[in-house]
Each structure stands twice: as C-alpha cells, then as structure tokens.
Motif scaffolding. Structure first.
Motif, mmCIF file in Angstrom:
data_model
loop_
_atom_site.group_PDB
_atom_site.id
_atom_site.type_symbol
_atom_site.label_atom_id
_atom_site.label_comp_id
_atom_site.label_asym_id
_atom_site.label_seq_id
_atom_site.Cartn_x
_atom_site.Cartn_y
_atom_site.Cartn_z
ATOM 1 N N ASN A 86 0.713 -1.239 0.088
ATOM 2 C CA ASN A 86 -0.085 0.008 -0.036
ATOM 3 C C ASN A 86 0.799 1.439 0.141
ATOM 4 O O ASN A 86 0.378 2.421 0.037
ATOM 5 N N LYS A 87 1.966 1.159 -0.009
ATOM 6 C CA LYS A 87 3.105 2.402 -0.016
ATOM 7 C C LYS A 87 3.915 2.509 -1.353
ATOM 8 O O LYS A 87 4.257 3.383 -1.582
ATOM 9 N N VAL A 88 3.432 1.756 -2.236
ATOM 10 C CA VAL A 88 4.236 1.760 -3.408
ATOM 11 C C VAL A 88 3.774 2.779 -4.288
ATOM 12 O O VAL A 88 4.912 3.382 -4.795
ATOM 13 N N ARG A 89 2.389 3.267 -4.388
ATOM 14 C CA ARG A 89 2.308 4.509 -5.037
ATOM 15 C C ARG A 89 3.088 5.897 -4.565
ATOM 16 O O ARG A 89 3.397 6.658 -5.226
ATOM 17 N N GLN A 90 3.682 5.760 -3.321
ATOM 18 C CA GLN A 90 4.190 6.785 -2.794
ATOM 19 C C GLN A 90 5.652 6.683 -3.039
ATOM 20 O O GLN A 90 6.473 7.856 -2.892
ATOM 21 N N VAL A 91 6.241 5.464 -3.032
ATOM 22 C CA VAL A 91 7.698 5.377 -3.220
ATOM 23 C C VAL A 91 8.027 5.408 -4.519
ATOM 24 O O VAL A 91 9.257 5.968 -4.763
ATOM 25 N N VAL A 92 7.482 4.769 -5.509
ATOM 26 C CA VAL A 92 8.129 4.823 -6.966
ATOM 27 C C VAL A 92 8.326 6.202 -7.429
ATOM 28 O O VAL A 92 7.387 7.180 -7.219
ATOM 29 N N GLY A 93 9.548 6.419 -7.806
ATOM 30 C CA GLY A 93 9.928 7.786 -8.318
ATOM 31 C C GLY A 93 10.278 8.795 -7.444
ATOM 32 O O GLY A 93 10.792 9.882 -7.766
ATOM 33 N N CYS A 94 10.053 8.542 -6.099
ATOM 34 C CA CYS A 94 10.508 9.506 -5.018
ATOM 35 C C CYS A 94 11.833 9.036 -4.475
ATOM 36 O O CYS A 94 12.363 9.897 -3.803
ATOM 37 N N PHE A 95 12.235 7.960 -4.556
ATOM 38 C CA PHE A 95 13.205 7.425 -3.953
ATOM 39 C C PHE A 95 14.265 6.873 -4.963
ATOM 40 O O PHE A 95 13.573 6.044 -6.011
ATOM 41 N N ASP A 96 15.459 6.964 -5.023
ATOM 42 C CA ASP A 96 16.459 6.422 -5.821
ATOM 43 C C ASP A 96 16.453 5.203 -5.921
ATOM 44 O O ASP A 96 16.753 4.545 -7.031
ATOM 45 N N LEU A 97 16.510 4.555 -4.648
ATOM 46 C CA LEU A 97 16.881 2.941 -4.722
ATOM 47 C C LEU A 97 15.884 2.625 -3.478
ATOM 48 O O LEU A 97 16.112 2.950 -2.297
ATOM 49 N N LEU A 98 15.197 1.363 -3.856
ATOM 50 C CA LEU A 98 14.400 0.762 -2.960
ATOM 51 C C LEU A 98 15.180 -0.575 -2.240
ATOM 52 O O LEU A 98 15.320 -1.251 -3.329
ATOM 53 N N HIS A 99 15.586 -0.580 -0.995
ATOM 54 C CA HIS A 99 16.519 -1.678 -0.589
ATOM 55 C C HIS A 99 15.624 -2.810 -0.335
ATOM 56 O O HIS A 99 16.235 -3.923 -0.198
ATOM 57 N N GLY A 100 14.443 -2.667 0.068
ATOM 58 C CA GLY A 100 13.616 -3.811 0.621
ATOM 59 C C GLY A 100 12.723 -4.615 -0.062
ATOM 60 O O GLY A 100 11.662 -5.105 0.321
ATOM 61 N N VAL A 101 12.942 -4.895 -1.481
ATOM 62 C CA VAL A 101 11.918 -5.584 -2.094
ATOM 63 C C VAL A 101 11.965 -7.121 -1.815
ATOM 64 O O VAL A 101 13.545 -7.699 -1.863
ATOM 65 N N ASP A 102 11.002 -7.825 -1.384
ATOM 66 C CA ASP A 102 11.063 -9.083 -0.871
ATOM 67 C C ASP A 102 10.012 -10.004 -1.142
ATOM 68 O O ASP A 102 9.744 -11.114 -0.587
ATOM 69 N N SER A 103 9.173 -9.686 -2.159
ATOM 70 C CA SER A 103 8.231 -10.631 -2.465
ATOM 71 C C SER A 103 7.610 -10.177 -4.049
ATOM 72 O O SER A 103 7.972 -9.339 -4.667
ATOM 73 N N LEU A 104 7.267 -11.214 -4.761
ATOM 74 C CA LEU A 104 6.870 -11.421 -5.895
ATOM 75 C C LEU A 104 5.778 -10.223 -6.138
ATOM 76 O O LEU A 104 5.657 -9.339 -7.038
ATOM 77 N N LYS A 105 4.930 -10.354 -5.179
ATOM 78 C CA LYS A 105 3.652 -9.323 -5.251
ATOM 79 C C LYS A 105 4.013 -7.886 -5.118
ATOM 80 O O LYS A 105 3.633 -7.304 -5.923
ATOM 81 N N LEU A 106 4.785 -7.653 -4.197
ATOM 82 C CA LEU A 106 5.423 -6.419 -4.371
ATOM 83 C C LEU A 106 6.144 -5.839 -5.262
ATOM 84 O O LEU A 106 6.038 -4.808 -5.895
ATOM 85 N N ALA A 107 7.006 -6.890 -6.058
ATOM 86 C CA ALA A 107 7.709 -6.520 -7.389
ATOM 87 C C ALA A 107 6.575 -6.122 -8.380
ATOM 88 O O ALA A 107 7.015 -5.182 -9.260
ATOM 89 N N GLN A 108 5.693 -6.752 -8.352
ATOM 90 C CA GLN A 108 4.758 -6.686 -9.579
ATOM 91 C C GLN A 108 3.967 -5.458 -9.260
ATOM 92 O O GLN A 108 3.790 -4.881 -10.365
ATOM 93 N N SER A 109 3.622 -4.819 -8.079
ATOM 94 C CA SER A 109 3.135 -3.748 -8.021
ATOM 95 C C SER A 109 4.199 -2.538 -8.167
ATOM 96 O O SER A 109 3.688 -1.637 -9.048
ATOM 97 N N LEU A 110 5.367 -2.744 -7.901
ATOM 98 C CA LEU A 110 6.388 -1.653 -8.160
ATOM 99 C C LEU A 110 6.318 -1.688 -9.839
ATOM 100 O O LEU A 110 6.583 -0.455 -10.230
ATOM 101 N N GLN A 111 6.568 -2.743 -10.481
ATOM 102 C CA GLN A 111 6.765 -2.809 -11.767
ATOM 103 C C GLN A 111 5.322 -1.740 -12.483
ATOM 104 O O GLN A 111 5.623 -1.087 -13.441
ATOM 105 N N ASN A 112 4.203 -2.389 -12.007
ATOM 106 C CA ASN A 112 2.978 -1.758 -12.556
ATOM 107 C C ASN A 112 3.001 -0.212 -12.486
ATOM 108 O O ASN A 112 2.734 0.574 -13.214
ATOM 109 N N LYS A 113 3.648 0.359 -11.315
ATOM 110 C CA LYS A 113 3.672 1.676 -10.851
ATOM 111 C C LYS A 113 4.699 2.422 -11.915
ATOM 112 O O LYS A 113 4.481 3.559 -12.308
ATOM 113 N N ALA A 114 5.780 1.943 -11.651
ATOM 114 C CA ALA A 114 6.790 2.353 -12.760
ATOM 115 C C ALA A 114 6.544 2.434 -14.002
ATOM 116 O O ALA A 114 6.924 3.591 -14.775
#
Ligand SMILES: *Cc1c(COP(=O)(O)O)cnc(C)c1O
Length: 229
Positions: A86-114
């Motif tokens: 639920n934080k993906v919307r706020q972090v993508v594009g706001c941080f240069d690097l995300l250190h804590g990617v740890d699941s497929l679901k999260l990665a898919q959500s980040l990919q969609n937002k990016a």
C-alpha cells in the motif's frame, strides 16, 4: 547532538570505511555510505550535506518526504525500510533506490507503478538468509521465482541484494552472513548472466566486517547521528 559533532563522527566512519575497502582490495570509491537519518532532523542532514555526504536512507515514507522538502534537490534518497504494497504509490519515483523488495507481489506492484509513471525504478532484493520468522526479506528458496520475474520486469532495474543479518553483540557474528550474501550474488550472476553490482549490508555495529566481505553500500545511522529518540 551538535552538528559539528555529527560531522566529526561521519568523518570517522568514512575513514574506517576507506581502510576496510583497502583491506578488501578495493578503494574508498568502491563503497558507498548510506547515512541513515530516520528520526533525525533535516538540520542534521543539512550539516552532513555541507560536509559532502549525498546519500541518505530513510525508513518511513512520510518522514522522508517531509524532510526532503527542506533539503537540497541533489540528495540521493534511499528507502531502506520494510515496503508494504500500500506504500508503492508513494515510493516509486520518489526514492532513487528501494532496498527492501522481498516478494513477487510487491515487485509486480512496483513494476506496474513504474510503468504507469514511464520511469525505471532501481531496486535491491532483501534476502532473509537466516530465515528469521520476524524479519522481512525473501527466503532463499523463494528467490528463483522472484529473480525470474525481475528479469522480465522492464521498468525495474534490479541492482543487487540487501541483507539484515541476525543481531549479534560481537561485530564478527554477522560476518558469515555477509560472505553468504556475496556468494548468493555470485551464484545468481552465474545462473542468470546478470551483474547485480550492489551488495547493501553492514550497519553501525558491523559495517567494517561487511565491507571486508564485499559490501558496496553500508547503511549507518547511530554511529553518525547518535541514538534515535
Ligand atoms: C535503522 C536502519 C539502519 C541503521 O542502523 P544503525 O544501527 O543505527 O546504523 C540500517 N538499515 C536498516 C534497514 C535500518 O532500518
């Protein structure tokens, strides 16, 4: 803590890092410091910025966004905390690097937002090498599935691995985990033919051992800024 004191502590961390880099056959430029500023005020960040530090790490989205408004735009902000979908919307594009990617679901959500933003987001995969149930990070046996997804995710730029080892009193305690993360990176490189240049490992108590074992980024808070409130 007084800002002059923070800068002196930072200089000492940089000196210790340079020596550790040399002991691992590298130079000071090969290892980056992420100064972890969570719970510390923008003034402390500004003092380190003046001294030359450019990369800062934060764990909480709102705190980071508020702080950054008061600070120079060429600071490189890293999100090092646990990432919820639920934080993906706020972090993508706001941080240069995300250190804590740890699941497929999260990665898919980040990919969609990016993809929706038309940008490429840099990420690291956090690995729970010791399989500690209370910790974030993907279990090593789940990693191949995530890796295969990341190789196909065109808007995620997978740069490497991140580790939060078990906590030890002895700074040497985490060393085997640091070495194991480096070996894991090497086996992923062989298996998938990808580079994964970054290893984010080492904090206040153990960053020297982490660098000796190959860290390319250390995340240090308390040793620079003092205890968090
Ligand atoms: C807070 C934090 C750090 C910094 O820890 P210190 O012990 O204060 O250096 C590093 N990494 C992560 C993920 C953190 O949450």
């Amino acid at each position: 803590m007084e800002v002059g004191h923070i800068v002196a502590r930072w200089e000492q961390v940089c000196a210790d890092m340079a020596l550790a880099a040399m002991r691992s056959g590298r130079t000071a430029q090969d290892v980056r410091l992420v100064a972890v500023s969570k719970y510390h005020p923008a003034e402390s960040v500004a003092a380190l910025y003046q001294a030359g530090q450019r990369v800062f790490g934060e764990n909480y989205v709102q705190e980071a966004l508020t702080k950054r408004e008061a600070l120079p735009v060429d600071i490189e902000w890293h999100f090092i905390g646990h990432l919820q979908t639920n934080k993906v919307r706020q972090v993508v594009g706001c941080f240069d690097l995300l250190h804590g990617v740890d699941s497929l679901k999260l990665a898919q959500s980040l990919q969609n937002k990016a993809a929706a933003l038309g940008m490429r987001q840099k990420i690291l995969v956090q690995v729970n090498l010791a399989r500690e149930p209370q910790k974030s990070g993907i279990a090593p046996d789940q990693l191949p599935k995530l890796a295969e997804y990341l190789l196909s995710a065109s808007d995620l730029d997978w740069q490497g691995l991140m580790l939060m080892p078990p906590i030890f009193d002895d700074p040497e305690g985490a060393r085997p985990y640091f070495a194991a993360l480096r070996q894991l990176r090497e086996s992923l490189t062989r298996q998938y033919g990808i580079l994964l240049p970054e290893l984010s490992m080492g904090m206040t108590g153990d960053f020297v051992a982490a660098i000796e074992e190959g860290a390319t980024m250390v995340r240090v808070g308390t040793r620079i800024f003092g205890e968090r409130a």
